[in-house]
Design a protein around this motif. Structure first.
Motif, mmCIF file in Angstrom:
data_model
loop_
_atom_site.group_PDB
_atom_site.id
_atom_site.type_symbol
_atom_site.label_atom_id
_atom_site.label_comp_id
_atom_site.label_asym_id
_atom_site.label_seq_id
_atom_site.Cartn_x
_atom_site.Cartn_y
_atom_site.Cartn_z
ATOM 1 N N GLU B 23 0.830 -1.209 0.000
ATOM 2 C CA GLU B 23 0.000 0.000 0.000
ATOM 3 C C GLU B 23 0.863 1.256 0.000
ATOM 4 O O GLU B 23 0.577 2.223 -0.701
ATOM 5 N N ALA B 24 1.938 1.229 0.782
ATOM 6 C CA ALA B 24 2.815 2.394 0.848
ATOM 7 C C ALA B 24 3.498 2.626 -0.493
ATOM 8 O O ALA B 24 3.668 3.765 -0.935
ATOM 9 N N LEU B 25 3.890 1.514 -1.175
ATOM 10 C CA LEU B 25 4.521 1.629 -2.487
ATOM 11 C C LEU B 25 3.567 2.275 -3.492
ATOM 12 O O LEU B 25 3.954 3.163 -4.252
ATOM 13 N N ILE B 26 2.327 1.801 -3.475
ATOM 14 C CA ILE B 26 1.342 2.369 -4.399
ATOM 15 C C ILE B 26 1.188 3.866 -4.135
ATOM 16 O O ILE B 26 1.204 4.694 -5.061
ATOM 17 N N GLY B 27 1.092 4.223 -2.855
ATOM 18 C CA GLY B 27 0.961 5.624 -2.494
ATOM 19 C C GLY B 27 2.169 6.432 -2.935
ATOM 20 O O GLY B 27 2.039 7.534 -3.466
ATOM 21 N N PHE B 28 3.346 5.844 -2.779
ATOM 22 C CA PHE B 28 4.598 6.507 -3.137
ATOM 23 C C PHE B 28 4.647 6.788 -4.639
ATOM 24 O O PHE B 28 4.947 7.902 -5.079
ATOM 25 N N VAL B 29 4.287 5.769 -5.434
ATOM 26 C CA VAL B 29 4.304 5.928 -6.893
ATOM 27 C C VAL B 29 3.323 7.021 -7.303
ATOM 28 O O VAL B 29 3.645 7.893 -8.126
ATOM 29 N N LEU B 30 2.130 7.011 -6.714
ATOM 30 C CA LEU B 30 1.132 8.026 -7.059
ATOM 31 C C LEU B 30 1.629 9.418 -6.699
ATOM 32 O O LEU B 30 1.475 10.371 -7.461
ATOM 33 N N LEU B 31 2.252 9.537 -5.523
ATOM 34 C CA LEU B 31 2.712 10.848 -5.056
ATOM 35 C C LEU B 31 3.804 11.401 -5.962
ATOM 36 O O LEU B 31 3.731 12.545 -6.427
ATOM 37 N N VAL B 32 4.822 10.560 -6.222
ATOM 38 C CA VAL B 32 5.938 11.027 -7.064
ATOM 39 C C VAL B 32 5.438 11.311 -8.479
ATOM 40 O O VAL B 32 5.800 12.335 -9.093
ATOM 41 N N GLY B 33 4.578 10.436 -8.994
ATOM 42 C CA GLY B 33 4.006 10.673 -10.320
ATOM 43 C C GLY B 33 3.244 11.982 -10.358
ATOM 44 O O GLY B 33 3.392 12.777 -11.301
ATOM 45 N N GLY B 34 2.445 12.231 -9.304
ATOM 46 C CA GLY B 34 1.654 13.464 -9.242
ATOM 47 C C GLY B 34 2.536 14.691 -9.241
ATOM 48 O O GLY B 34 2.302 15.653 -9.992
ATOM 49 N N THR B 35 3.592 14.668 -8.429
ATOM 50 C CA THR B 35 4.481 15.844 -8.388
ATOM 51 C C THR B 35 5.234 15.996 -9.704
ATOM 52 O O THR B 35 5.527 17.113 -10.119
ATOM 53 N N ALA B 36 5.549 14.873 -10.380
ATOM 54 C CA ALA B 36 6.218 14.965 -11.676
ATOM 55 C C ALA B 36 5.319 15.679 -12.677
ATOM 56 O O ALA B 36 5.773 16.555 -13.421
ATOM 57 N N VAL B 37 4.036 15.317 -12.674
ATOM 58 C CA VAL B 37 3.080 15.989 -13.562
ATOM 59 C C VAL B 37 3.021 17.479 -13.227
ATOM 60 O O VAL B 37 3.063 18.341 -14.104
ATOM 61 N N ALA B 38 2.933 17.778 -11.906
ATOM 62 C CA ALA B 38 2.863 19.176 -11.477
ATOM 63 C C ALA B 38 4.131 19.926 -11.911
ATOM 64 O O ALA B 38 4.062 21.076 -12.353
ATOM 65 N N ALA B 39 5.289 19.262 -11.813
ATOM 66 C CA ALA B 39 6.551 19.907 -12.178
ATOM 67 C C ALA B 39 6.587 20.187 -13.673
ATOM 68 O O ALA B 39 7.021 21.264 -14.112
ATOM 69 N N ALA B 40 6.095 19.220 -14.454
ATOM 70 C CA ALA B 40 6.068 19.408 -15.906
ATOM 71 C C ALA B 40 5.199 20.619 -16.248
ATOM 72 O O ALA B 40 5.551 21.439 -17.107
ATOM 73 N N TRP B 41 4.101 20.740 -15.556
ATOM 74 C CA TRP B 41 3.196 21.863 -15.804
ATOM 75 C C TRP B 41 3.847 23.181 -15.378
ATOM 76 O O TRP B 41 3.741 24.179 -16.070
ATOM 77 N N LEU B 42 4.564 23.130 -14.246
ATOM 78 C CA LEU B 42 5.229 24.335 -13.739
ATOM 79 C C LEU B 42 6.287 24.828 -14.722
ATOM 80 O O LEU B 42 6.385 26.021 -15.021
ATOM 81 N N SER B 43 7.091 23.906 -15.246
ATOM 82 C CA SER B 43 8.181 24.320 -16.121
ATOM 83 C C SER B 43 7.641 24.846 -17.447
ATOM 84 O O SER B 43 8.324 25.600 -18.138
ATOM 85 N N GLY B 44 6.419 24.450 -17.808
ATOM 86 C CA GLY B 44 5.829 24.960 -19.038
ATOM 87 C C GLY B 44 5.130 26.287 -18.844
ATOM 88 O O GLY B 44 4.953 27.053 -19.788
#
Lengths: 538, 169
Positions: B23-44
């Motif tokens: 469960e923690a792994l799933i949460g971790f992947v979602l969190l890092v993925g979410g921030t990656a998306v947010a970062a991509a949006w920020l840099s654009g």
């Protein structure tokens, strides 16, 4: 308004044959229709929804005789429909159930077991009152707050009789055993008077004859106290709501009124050219806030009266529409006293009952509107029961935690904004951080909990401070919570689970030892096996 | 653990560690993925200061580095904290990892007892027992129990609650 006659002496108001006088057991209360006088109300109620279609028919027909004929047919049709609806709807009480039968198209029978009826609400709009009618609503504690049974409308006497009958059934088996012996012993024998002597708290004449005895008035709120209304902040937005409503109405009827979009734009431009006028209007609206709010408040809370009748608390209020809410006393588990910042300055408070399974509790559970604190606590003690122990304070660590929580986030925002070079944001955040200090101190001062052997009490909040008093029997379990910062500060939050009101009442930031021993004090048999062995040093 | 409350008697099943780890792994992947998306949006995006948009990629990396230890830490801490006990007709349960929660539910006030299994729990032979009273604050959820233990607990509680039924809500 009406001094309701004692339930036993009520004639079965204008009911068709078959419905004998309600017997004490209430087993038969034969099939009966609603009062035919509703037929006078229904068309009036339908009128607004009929105006437009009728006007449409007349306009479309060019006011020809035929179009008048159609319009007349429409009116006649709606009257016939109302009559049919009235004629095919019956209600009856039989075999411990209330049955509502509607046989207009299909046949639907709604059956409500009488023991599920938790409260009966009788209200009357001005139109109803002119005709001597009242609407009876049943609260069955069904989920979603939706009322399951509505009888619209009965004659006022009939509504009273029916209510007495429905409620009497609920009380008979209930009274014995649920009253706590200590409770009776601890109630004050003498009536209490509020300091200025205006409002009276009538003392119980004798505890024994209370339930099932004649109705008696617990509290009558003097009209002068309606002045306190605006302090609660309720209805303060009334002027804005009125203006918005008027604008919305004009917009909805723009075609009929000949208002075009260009006209609206022109009005807007005309107004924006005159900022002085706009400011004046804004000032007037703001100045009207307490006045209009106070008037709305007075309208709803006019002659607020709290009575005890047949094991129920009945709160009646309202100027035009009188509303009477009955709360079964046996289901009342405690009460909540709430006051905002300004109300606390003025020493006034609002009072609610905590009732199991009560839908729409905020408006239905109200026992008193804004009244002076001593009066409210007196009524609460009389209606439900007093709390006879002073609130215990929470440790200084709780004050530090309140301060950190109120100041730190804004401080962090201020620092971040400064680093980013957003000076204005930083300034605002800094102001909020400073404002957080008195707020946090006040929040800490509010914290407290108490137990007097019968009831427990918890208090918290600042902008809206709330003190809850709940009887010990109502506690169904405990939750103890400790976050990481709380653990480092040696604090924890104890939540008393109660099957009434909001479900859980929190002792926020008590000391570790203090919080757990509070729960252990209230319900020793549940917690004692799980307490750590005492350290020898103490 | 020190404090005014003693530890409940029983630990949950050891397999619960695996459950929480997944469960923690799933949460971790979602969190890092979410921030990656947010970062991509920020840099654009154009509105943030250049410092932010140029270094936006640091965000998911930082989140990942900070959160990674917790993926392992959480299941272990949970296993140490989660405990339960039924004695004297009171259910006493403790849960949490950084924050903690102790719940006391007297059997006489229990309204329903549920035993539930998610797909992951089913694979691991675990189950969750949910004990409900009239109040959320008097309700308890014991997760990570061995399936058999959970079945017996639910059965015992239901039977005993029937015997003690005390309608004081």
């Amino acid at each position: 308004m009406t001094g309701p006659p004692p339930p036993a002496a009520v004639p079965p108001g204008g009911s068709p044959p078959g419905s004998g006088a309600p017997e004490p057991e209430g087993e038969q209360f034969g099939a009966a229709r609603l009062s035919p006088r509703v037929l006078l109300i229904d068309p009036i109620r339908l009128l607004p929804s009929l105006v437009l279609p009728l006007a449409g028919v007349l306009l479309a027909g060019g006011f020809s005789p035929a179009s008048f004929g159609w319009a007349a047919a429409g009116v006649a049709g709606s009257v016939v429909y109302a009559v049919l609806r009235w004629a095919t709807f019956t209600y009856r009480i039989a075999g411990g159930r209330l049955e509502l039968t509607r046989a207009l198209v299909g046949r639907s029978i709604r059956t409500i077991p009488l023991e599920r009826i938790r409260g009966v609400d009788v209200s009357a709009s001005p139109l109803h009152r002119v005709l001597g009618l009242a609407v009876l609503r049943l609260d069955t504690g069904a989920t979603g707050g939706e009322q399951e049974g509505v009888l619209d409308a009965l004659t006022a006497e009939r509504a009273e009789a029916l209510r007495a009958l429905l409620l009497a059934r609920r009380v008979l088996p209930a009274v014995a055993g649920t009253e706590h012996p200590q409770d009776t012993a601890q109630r004050s024998p003498e009536g209490q008077r509020s300091p200025d002597g205006q409002g009276t708290v009538v003392a119980a004449a004798g505890e024994g004859g209370e339930d099932g005895g004649p109705p008696r008035v617990l509290a009558r709120v003097p009209r002068a106290w309606l002045m306190y209304g605006p302090l609660s902040g309720a209805y303060l937005l009334t002027p804005f709501a009125l203006v918005a409503g008027a604008v919305g109405l004009v917009w909805q009827w723009r075609r009929e009124l000949g208002v075009t979009e260009q006209a609206a734009v022109r009005v807007f431009e005309w107004a924006s050219d005159r900022p002085g006028l706009l400011i004046a209007v804004a000032v007037v609206l703001v100045a009207a806030m307490p006045v209009a709010g106070g008037m709305t408040y007075a309208l709803f809370n006019w002659d607020f009266t709290l009575r005890v009748r047949d094991g129920h608390l009945v709160a009646e209020r309202g100027l035009f529409t009188r509303r009477a809410v009955s709360l079964e006393r046996r289901r009342i588990r405690g009460y909540e006293l709430a006051d905002g910042l300004i109300e606390r300055r003025a020493g006034v408070v609002r009072l609610w009952a905590l009732v199991t399974g009560l839908g729409d509790a905020k408006s239905r559970g109200q026992l008193l509107p804004v009244t002076p604190r001593p009066f409210a606590t007196g009524v609460a003690a009389e209606a439900v029961g007093p709390i006879r122990a002073p609130l215990r304070r929470h440790p200084p660590a709780a004050r530090r935690r309140r301060l950190v929580r109120a100041v730190a986030p804004w401080l962090a925002v201020a620092v971040a904004a400064l680093l980013a070079g957003w000076n204005l944001v930083a300034l605002v955040a800094l102001v909020l951080a400073v404002a957080g200090v008195p707020l946090a101190l006040d929040r800490y001062r509010s914290l407290g909990h108490a137990y007097d052997g019968v009831r427990l009490s918890v208090r918290s909040g600042s902008l809206r401070r709330s003190q809850v008093v709940v009887e010990r029997q109502a506690v169904v379990g405990w939750t103890v919570r400790q976050t990481l910062p709380q653990r480092m500060a040696g604090l924890l939050t104890v939540v008393a689970g109660v099957g009434a009101g909001s479900g859980g009442y929190e002792v926020v930031d008590a000391g570790e030892e203090q919080g757990v021993s509070f729960a252990a004090e209230v319900t020793p048999e549940w917690l004692a096996p799980f307490l750590s062995p005492r350290p020898p040093a103490g | 653990m020190t404090g005014p409350l003693r530890d409940p008697a029983h630990r949950v099943s050891r397999r619960a560690i695996v459950l929480w780890l997944v469960e923690a792994l799933i949460g971790f992947v979602l969190l890092v993925g979410g921030t990656a998306v947010a970062a991509a949006w920020l840099s654009g995006a154009r509105w943030p200061p250049d410092v932010l948009s140029e270094h936006a990629w640091l965000l998911p990396v930082a989140v990942g580095v900070v959160m990674a230890p917790f993926v392992v830490l959480e299941p272990l801490l949970r296993y140490a904290v989660h405990r339960w006990e039924l004695s004297g007709d009171v259910v006493y349960a403790r849960a949490g990892w950084l924050s903690r929660r102790w719940v006391f539910v007297p059997v006489s006030r229990i309204q329903t007892v549920d035993r539930a299994q998610g797909w992951l729990e089913r694979m691991l032979g675990l189950a969750t027992v949910e004990i409900r009273t009239a109040s959320y604050a008097g309700s308890s959820t014991i997760s990570g129990l061995d399936d058999k233990v959970a079945a017996r607990l639910a059965e015992d509680l239901a039977r005993r609650a029937e015997e003690l039924r005390d309608d004081a809500t």
